[in-house]
Design a protein around this motif. Structure first.
Motif, PDB file in Angstrom:
ATOM      1  N   ILE A   1      14.975  -2.159  -3.470  1.00 24.00           N
ATOM      2  CA  ILE A   1      14.841  -0.704  -3.513  1.00 24.00           C
ATOM      3  C   ILE A   1      15.386  -0.151  -2.204  1.00 24.00           C
ATOM      4  O   ILE A   1      14.923  -0.537  -1.129  1.00 24.00           O
ATOM      5  N   ASP A   2      16.364   0.715  -2.272  1.00 21.21           N
ATOM      6  CA  ASP A   2      16.874   1.360  -1.070  1.00 21.21           C
ATOM      7  C   ASP A   2      15.993   2.558  -0.735  1.00 21.21           C
ATOM      8  O   ASP A   2      16.003   3.574  -1.437  1.00 21.21           O
ATOM      9  N   LEU A   3      15.205   2.436   0.345  1.00 21.78           N
ATOM     10  CA  LEU A   3      14.339   3.512   0.808  1.00 21.78           C
ATOM     11  C   LEU A   3      15.004   4.218   1.979  1.00 21.78           C
ATOM     12  O   LEU A   3      15.577   3.563   2.864  1.00 21.78           O
ATOM     13  N   ILE A   4      14.900   5.519   2.013  1.00 21.80           N
ATOM     14  CA  ILE A   4      15.522   6.271   3.095  1.00 21.80           C
ATOM     15  C   ILE A   4      14.476   7.102   3.834  1.00 21.80           C
ATOM     16  O   ILE A   4      13.618   7.734   3.225  1.00 21.80           O
ATOM     17  N   ASN A   5      14.549   7.029   5.165  1.00 21.72           N
ATOM     18  CA  ASN A   5      13.781   7.927   6.031  1.00 21.72           C
ATOM     19  C   ASN A   5      14.755   9.005   6.499  1.00 21.72           C
ATOM     20  O   ASN A   5      15.618   8.736   7.338  1.00 21.72           O
ATOM     21  N   PRO A   6      14.650  10.227   5.994  1.00 25.27           N
ATOM     22  CA  PRO A   6      15.646  11.247   6.309  1.00 25.27           C
ATOM     23  C   PRO A   6      15.367  12.039   7.584  1.00 25.27           C
ATOM     24  O   PRO A   6      16.168  12.902   7.956  1.00 25.27           O
ATOM     25  N   VAL A   7      14.249  11.796   8.250  1.00 27.33           N
ATOM     26  CA  VAL A   7      13.889  12.592   9.427  1.00 27.33           C
ATOM     27  C   VAL A   7      13.984  11.739  10.687  1.00 27.33           C
ATOM     28  O   VAL A   7      13.964  10.515  10.646  1.00 27.33           O
ATOM     29  N   ARG A   8      14.043  12.417  11.839  1.00 29.75           N
ATOM     30  CA  ARG A   8      14.174  11.727  13.130  1.00 29.75           C
ATOM     31  C   ARG A   8      12.800  11.379  13.697  1.00 29.75           C
ATOM     32  O   ARG A   8      12.360  11.947  14.692  1.00 29.75           O
ATOM     33  N   GLU A   9      12.146  10.469  13.036  1.00 34.61           N
ATOM     34  CA  GLU A   9      10.879   9.967  13.528  1.00 34.61           C
ATOM     35  C   GLU A   9      10.720   8.526  13.059  1.00 34.61           C
ATOM     36  O   GLU A   9      11.010   8.198  11.900  1.00 34.61           O
ATOM     37  N   ALA A  10      10.264   7.670  13.957  1.00 37.02           N
ATOM     38  CA  ALA A  10      10.008   6.278  13.612  1.00 37.02           C
ATOM     39  C   ALA A  10       8.647   6.157  12.947  1.00 37.02           C
ATOM     40  O   ALA A  10       7.675   6.741  13.413  1.00 37.02           O
ATOM     41  N   TYR A  11       8.596   5.414  11.848  1.00 41.80           N
ATOM     42  CA  TYR A  11       7.337   5.154  11.161  1.00 41.80           C
ATOM     43  C   TYR A  11       6.918   3.718  11.455  1.00 41.80           C
ATOM     44  O   TYR A  11       7.741   2.812  11.465  1.00 41.80           O
ATOM     45  N   GLY A  12       5.617   3.524  11.645  1.00 41.99           N
ATOM     46  CA  GLY A  12       5.099   2.176  11.862  1.00 41.99           C
ATOM     47  C   GLY A  12       3.846   1.929  11.072  1.00 41.99           C
ATOM     48  O   GLY A  12       3.256   2.847  10.493  1.00 41.99           O
ATOM     49  N   HIS A  13       3.413   0.672  11.031  1.00 42.19           N
ATOM     50  CA  HIS A  13       2.206   0.271  10.312  1.00 42.19           C
ATOM     51  C   HIS A  13       2.220   0.764   8.866  1.00 42.19           C
ATOM     52  O   HIS A  13       1.227   1.312   8.377  1.00 42.19           O
ATOM     53  N   LEU A  14       3.349   0.591   8.186  1.00 43.94           N
ATOM     54  CA  LEU A  14       3.468   1.012   6.799  1.00 43.94           C
ATOM     55  C   LEU A  14       2.983  -0.095   5.860  1.00 43.94           C
ATOM     56  O   LEU A  14       3.209  -1.284   6.113  1.00 43.94           O
ATOM     57  N   THR A  15       2.324   0.306   4.785  1.00 44.17           N
ATOM     58  CA  THR A  15       1.891  -0.621   3.746  1.00 44.17           C
ATOM     59  C   THR A  15       2.590  -0.255   2.441  1.00 44.17           C
ATOM     60  O   THR A  15       2.558   0.903   2.018  1.00 44.17           O
ATOM     61  N   TYR A  16       3.204  -1.248   1.801  1.00 49.57           N
ATOM     62  CA  TYR A  16       3.897  -1.048   0.536  1.00 49.57           C
ATOM     63  C   TYR A  16       3.140  -1.802  -0.565  1.00 49.57           C
ATOM     64  O   TYR A  16       2.864  -2.995  -0.422  1.00 49.57           O
ATOM     65  N   HIS A  17       2.819  -1.098  -1.628  1.00 51.06           N
ATOM     66  CA  HIS A  17       2.241  -1.760  -2.804  1.00 51.06           C
ATOM     67  C   HIS A  17       3.182  -1.542  -3.983  1.00 51.06           C
ATOM     68  O   HIS A  17       3.516  -0.397  -4.323  1.00 51.06           O
ATOM     69  N   VAL A  18       3.614  -2.643  -4.590  1.00 54.30           N
ATOM     70  CA  VAL A  18       4.606  -2.592  -5.658  1.00 54.30           C
ATOM     71  C   VAL A  18       4.015  -3.176  -6.931  1.00 54.30           C
ATOM     72  O   VAL A  18       3.367  -4.224  -6.912  1.00 54.30           O
ATOM     73  N   GLU A  19       4.267  -2.490  -8.035  1.00 55.78           N
ATOM     74  CA  GLU A  19       3.878  -2.991  -9.350  1.00 55.78           C
ATOM     75  C   GLU A  19       5.036  -2.760 -10.308  1.00 55.78           C
ATOM     76  O   GLU A  19       5.541  -1.648 -10.422  1.00 55.78           O
ATOM     77  N   ILE A  20       5.456  -3.839 -10.978  1.00 57.62           N
ATOM     78  CA  ILE A  20       6.580  -3.755 -11.911  1.00 57.62           C
ATOM     79  C   ILE A  20       6.116  -4.246 -13.276  1.00 57.62           C
ATOM     80  O   ILE A  20       5.524  -5.325 -13.400  1.00 57.62           O
ATOM     81  N   LYS A  21       6.402  -3.443 -14.310  1.00 57.47           N
ATOM     82  CA  LYS A  21       6.025  -3.784 -15.676  1.00 57.47           C
ATOM     83  C   LYS A  21       7.248  -3.772 -16.589  1.00 57.47           C
ATOM     84  O   LYS A  21       8.234  -3.082 -16.312  1.00 57.47           O
ATOM     85  N   ASN A  22       7.135  -4.532 -17.663  1.00 64.16           N
ATOM     86  CA  ASN A  22       8.148  -4.461 -18.707  1.00 64.16           C
ATOM     87  C   ASN A  22       7.980  -3.126 -19.442  1.00 64.16           C
ATOM     88  O   ASN A  22       6.884  -2.789 -19.895  1.00 64.16           O
ATOM     89  N   GLU A  23       9.044  -2.365 -19.544  1.00 63.96           N
ATOM     90  CA  GLU A  23       8.954  -1.015 -20.114  1.00 63.96           C
ATOM     91  C   GLU A  23       8.540  -1.049 -21.578  1.00 63.96           C
ATOM     92  O   GLU A  23       7.818  -0.153 -22.055  1.00 63.96           O
ATOM     93  N   GLU A  24       8.952  -2.045 -22.335  1.00 66.41           N
ATOM     94  CA  GLU A  24       8.670  -2.086 -23.768  1.00 66.41           C
ATOM     95  C   GLU A  24       7.266  -2.610 -24.065  1.00 66.41           C
ATOM     96  O   GLU A  24       6.545  -2.049 -24.880  1.00 66.41           O
ATOM     97  N   THR A  25       6.870  -3.696 -23.382  1.00 68.69           N
ATOM     98  CA  THR A  25       5.581  -4.330 -23.685  1.00 68.69           C
ATOM     99  C   THR A  25       4.453  -3.866 -22.780  1.00 68.69           C
ATOM    100  O   THR A  25       3.275  -4.039 -23.110  1.00 68.69           O
TER     101      THR A  25
END
Length: 344
Positions: free
Chosen positions: A209-233
């Motif tokens: 996934i291409d994520l973009i930070n569009p502002v001039r500030e550094a982010y830290g201590h980020l947590t990413y939670h991802v869930e992927i499902k089959n669209e049909e089932t």
């Protein structure tokens, strides 16, 4: 073949969240073998240094201001040495951390705000043995005011002389942080999603996934939670949580989701990505994406080839060893017979 190996000594390489403010730079001094490296660098802090206790440049500037800062390069070796200097803008590396070790393009739209347009300096300096030289860096801020921070790393490198016939050269480098601000005004944080595609990350099948930070500030201590499902089932295909990640200002992060050593399967999928920081910000993205049969095949084929044990090469090697051993045995036996016949 000429090879190059790199030892990167990170003096100030990351902008972390500490003590309630994550836009500042943490001095993370890494100890190095001074005898082997033979030099060190340090910042000569000016009066407009925001925190005089910091060992990196954290400067409060004004629109249109022109200022020269200095980096000291101390040659502690017994030979004169030449060093190269470059200033790299902050970017988010593939591991999800702020980095400055390479010269990479950022997503900056206003090109006059890139460090290459602001800083001018000599790209090379020679320092006599046992001496310290100052490297001047002239900063010229744009006339138009800007919000946020401009982050970069001052990289000083020494290339060792070739000492063997195969041409192996070691490059020893230090990185020194540079942060430029014009105000302490807070900026509203934003994160965007550009695209989702199958990829190979760290030798494994993944979805990026291409994520973009569009502002001039550094982010830290980020947590990413991802869930992927089959669209049909609606079946859950993958779920991951990543913590302690960062985003550089105005940069793109090629965020790769590991597929747990499984092969990619063509189909339509649903993604739910939630990102949180330590400032009570949360971003949730719902995206549908597809993996085509050709894309899945291409990724899976490359991963299998890269991770396949080289049985064929091993078999050829074993056969070669056997043939060699038999040949040596036969030649030795033949020579022994000749010696015996001569004695008779």
């Amino acid at each position: 073949m000429k090879k190059a190996s790199y030892l990167l000594v990170i003096v100030l390489c990351s902008f972390y969240l500490l003590a309630g403010w994550d836009s500042a730079v943490q001095a993370d001094a890494a100890k190095a073998d001074e005898t082997e490296i033979g030099y060190h660098i340090y910042a000569i802090l000016p009066e407009n240094q925001k925190n005089p206790d910091s060992s990196f440049f954290d400067l409060q500037m004004k629109p249109g201001q022109k200022q020269t800062i200095e980096v000291a390069v101390a040659n502690t070796s017994v030979e004169d040495q030449t060093y190269t200097i470059e200033i790299n803008p902050a970017y988010t590396n593939d591991q999800g951390f702020i980095d400055y070790s390479e010269k990479k393009e950022t997503e900056e739209k206003q090109r006059e705000l890139t460090i290459d347009h602001i800083a001018t300096y000599e790209k090379k300096i020679t320092v006599p043995k046992g001496q310290t030289e100052k490297v001047p860096i002239t900063l010229t801020m744009p006339e138009e005011a800007y919000k946020g921070e401009l982050l970069a790393g001052i990289k000083v490198s020494k290339v060792k002389k070739q000492t063997n016939q195969v041409g192996i050269a070691n490059t020893y480098s230090y990185l020194l942080g540079l942060r430029l601000t014009e105000s302490d005004q807070k900026i509203q944080r934003k994160i965007g999603v550009k695209k989702i595609e199958p990829t190979i990350a760290f030798g494994k099948a993944s979805v990026a996934i291409d994520l973009i930070n569009p502002v001039r500030e550094a982010y830290g201590h980020l947590t990413y939670h991802v869930e992927i499902k089959n669209e049909e089932t609606g079946k859950k295909i993958n779920e991951k949580t990543y913590s302690g990640l960062q985003l550089a200002p105005v940069s793109t992060y090629h965020f790769s989701i590991d597929w747990d050593d499984e092969q990619l399967v063509a189909g339509n999928y649903q993604l739910v990505l939630t990102i949180e920081d330590k400032k009570d910000n949360q971003w949730t993205f719902h995206r549908n994406f597809a993996i085509s049969p050709d894309a899945a095949k291409q990724v899976n084929t490359v991963v299998v080839q890269e991770n396949r044990f080289p049985y064929q090469a091993l078999l050829i090697g074993i056969v070669g060893l056997i043939i060699g051993a038999i040949s040596i045995f036969c030649i030795t036996k033949w020579k022994n017979k000749r010696r015996t016949r001569r004695k008779l």
